[in-house]
Design a protein around this motif. Structure first.
Motif, PDB file in Angstrom:
ATOM      1  N   ASP A   1      -4.512   0.951  -5.362  1.00  0.00           N
ATOM      2  CA  ASP A   1      -5.034   2.248  -5.780  1.00  0.00           C
ATOM      3  C   ASP A   1      -5.317   3.074  -4.530  1.00  0.00           C
ATOM      4  O   ASP A   1      -6.180   2.702  -3.717  1.00  0.00           O
ATOM      5  N   ALA A   2      -4.594   4.181  -4.374  1.00  0.00           N
ATOM      6  CA  ALA A   2      -4.717   4.986  -3.166  1.00  0.00           C
ATOM      7  C   ALA A   2      -6.078   5.658  -3.056  1.00  0.00           C
ATOM      8  O   ALA A   2      -6.556   5.919  -1.940  1.00  0.00           O
ATOM      9  N   ASP A   3      -6.727   5.958  -4.188  1.00  0.00           N
ATOM     10  CA  ASP A   3      -8.041   6.605  -4.125  1.00  0.00           C
ATOM     11  C   ASP A   3      -9.114   5.643  -3.634  1.00  0.00           C
ATOM     12  O   ASP A   3      -9.957   6.001  -2.801  1.00  0.00           O
ATOM     13  N   GLN A   4      -9.096   4.415  -4.124  1.00  0.00           N
ATOM     14  CA  GLN A   4     -10.087   3.418  -3.713  1.00  0.00           C
ATOM     15  C   GLN A   4      -9.674   2.683  -2.443  1.00  0.00           C
ATOM     16  O   GLN A   4     -10.489   1.982  -1.848  1.00  0.00           O
ATOM     17  N   LYS A   5      -8.403   2.833  -2.063  1.00  0.00           N
ATOM     18  CA  LYS A   5      -7.862   2.133  -0.897  1.00  0.00           C
ATOM     19  C   LYS A   5      -8.105   0.632  -1.009  1.00  0.00           C
ATOM     20  O   LYS A   5      -8.549  -0.032  -0.068  1.00  0.00           O
TER      21      LYS A   5
ATOM     22  N   THR B   1       0.808  -1.222   0.000  1.00  0.00           N
ATOM     23  CA  THR B   1       0.000   0.000   0.000  1.00  0.00           C
ATOM     24  C   THR B   1       0.839   1.268   0.000  1.00  0.00           C
ATOM     25  O   THR B   1       0.292   2.355  -0.175  1.00  0.00           O
TER      26      THR B   1
END
Length: 242
Positions: A204-208, A133
């Motif tokens: 994906d950092a936006d969707q975590k 992550t």
């Protein structure tokens, strides 16, 4: 006596010329042939109205807080992988309990996991820890066999606010699993001989969550040689009989 600057320059130029000549003798640059003309893509059916919603729900984003599993000190390495799998099994008893359940062998063999994952007949495989992550802390990649059958469940977990969070899940006939950067890569056999499926999930950092970013079929075996047609033979006029 050291050389003067003009003398050194002349010597350097002579050396470069000699090197270039030697390289030319060894084989200079050769043309690779004509370059293919670039062709722009053709847009098909421009009259179609663009779809505004997916036709099928394929679970692009998988993110779920795991209940009932403690994360001592917020360290994912202290989480018991067997307890994680037992918790998932408990949520779907119809898949694991009873002889008619599709994965009843997995359910029965969980009793052999007292010594830990990756030991004996325990269907839970050895866990792997790597930062997927990008937060500087290890995450958990976990797998367990779904039996009977040839299916492996692959899961990825991270920790948020001392809670265990599942950010990826996939069940498939798996021939190999790799971790690369922020990605999990699964290779699966194909029904087409000489090919395999390659699926890649990337954080994906936006969707975590881990998103399925690549789904492709790749060649694994040697290319088959196309047999050349046998040359046709026609007798010359001199050899022909009247």
């Amino acid at each position: 006596m050291p050389r003067s600057r003009p003398t050194r320059i002349v010597a350097l130029v002579a050396l470069l010329l000699a090197t270039a000549t030697a390289c030319g003798d060894a084989g200079g640059l050769q043309g690779a042939g004509p370059t293919e003309t670039a062709i722009s893509p053709d847009k098909l059916w421009p009259q179609l109205t663009p779809a505004s919603s997916p036709a099928y729900v394929v679970g692009e984003v998988n993110r779920e807080v795991v209940k009932g599993v403690a994360v001592p000190g917020g360290d994912i390495r202290e989480v018991d992988p067997v307890a994680v799998v037992r918790g998932e099994i408990a949520e779907s008893p119809g898949d694991y309990d009873g002889d008619k359940a599709p994965y009843h062998r997995t359910g029965s063999l969980m009793a052999d996991c007292d010594e830990g994952a990756g030991r004996g007949r325990c269907p839970v495989l050895q866990p792997y820890y790597r930062d997927l992550t990008g937060d500087g802390r290890p995450d958990l990649t976990l797998g367990f066999r779904l039996m009977p059958g040839n299916t492996t469940a692959v899961r990825v977990y991270t920790v948020e606010k001392r809670r265990l969070v599942q950010v990826m899940e996939w069940d498939d006939a798996v021939s190999g699993v790799e971790l690369a950067g922020r990605s999990v890569i699964l290779r699966s056999p194909s029904e087409v001989a000489g090919y395999e499926y390659r699926l890649q999930w990337t954080w994906d950092a936006d969707q975590k969550a881990m998103l399925l970013t690549h789904d492709e079929m790749l060649r694994t075996g040697p290319r088959k040689k196309t047999p050349r047609p046998a040359p046709s033979f026609s007798p010359s006029p001199a050899a022909s009989t009247p």
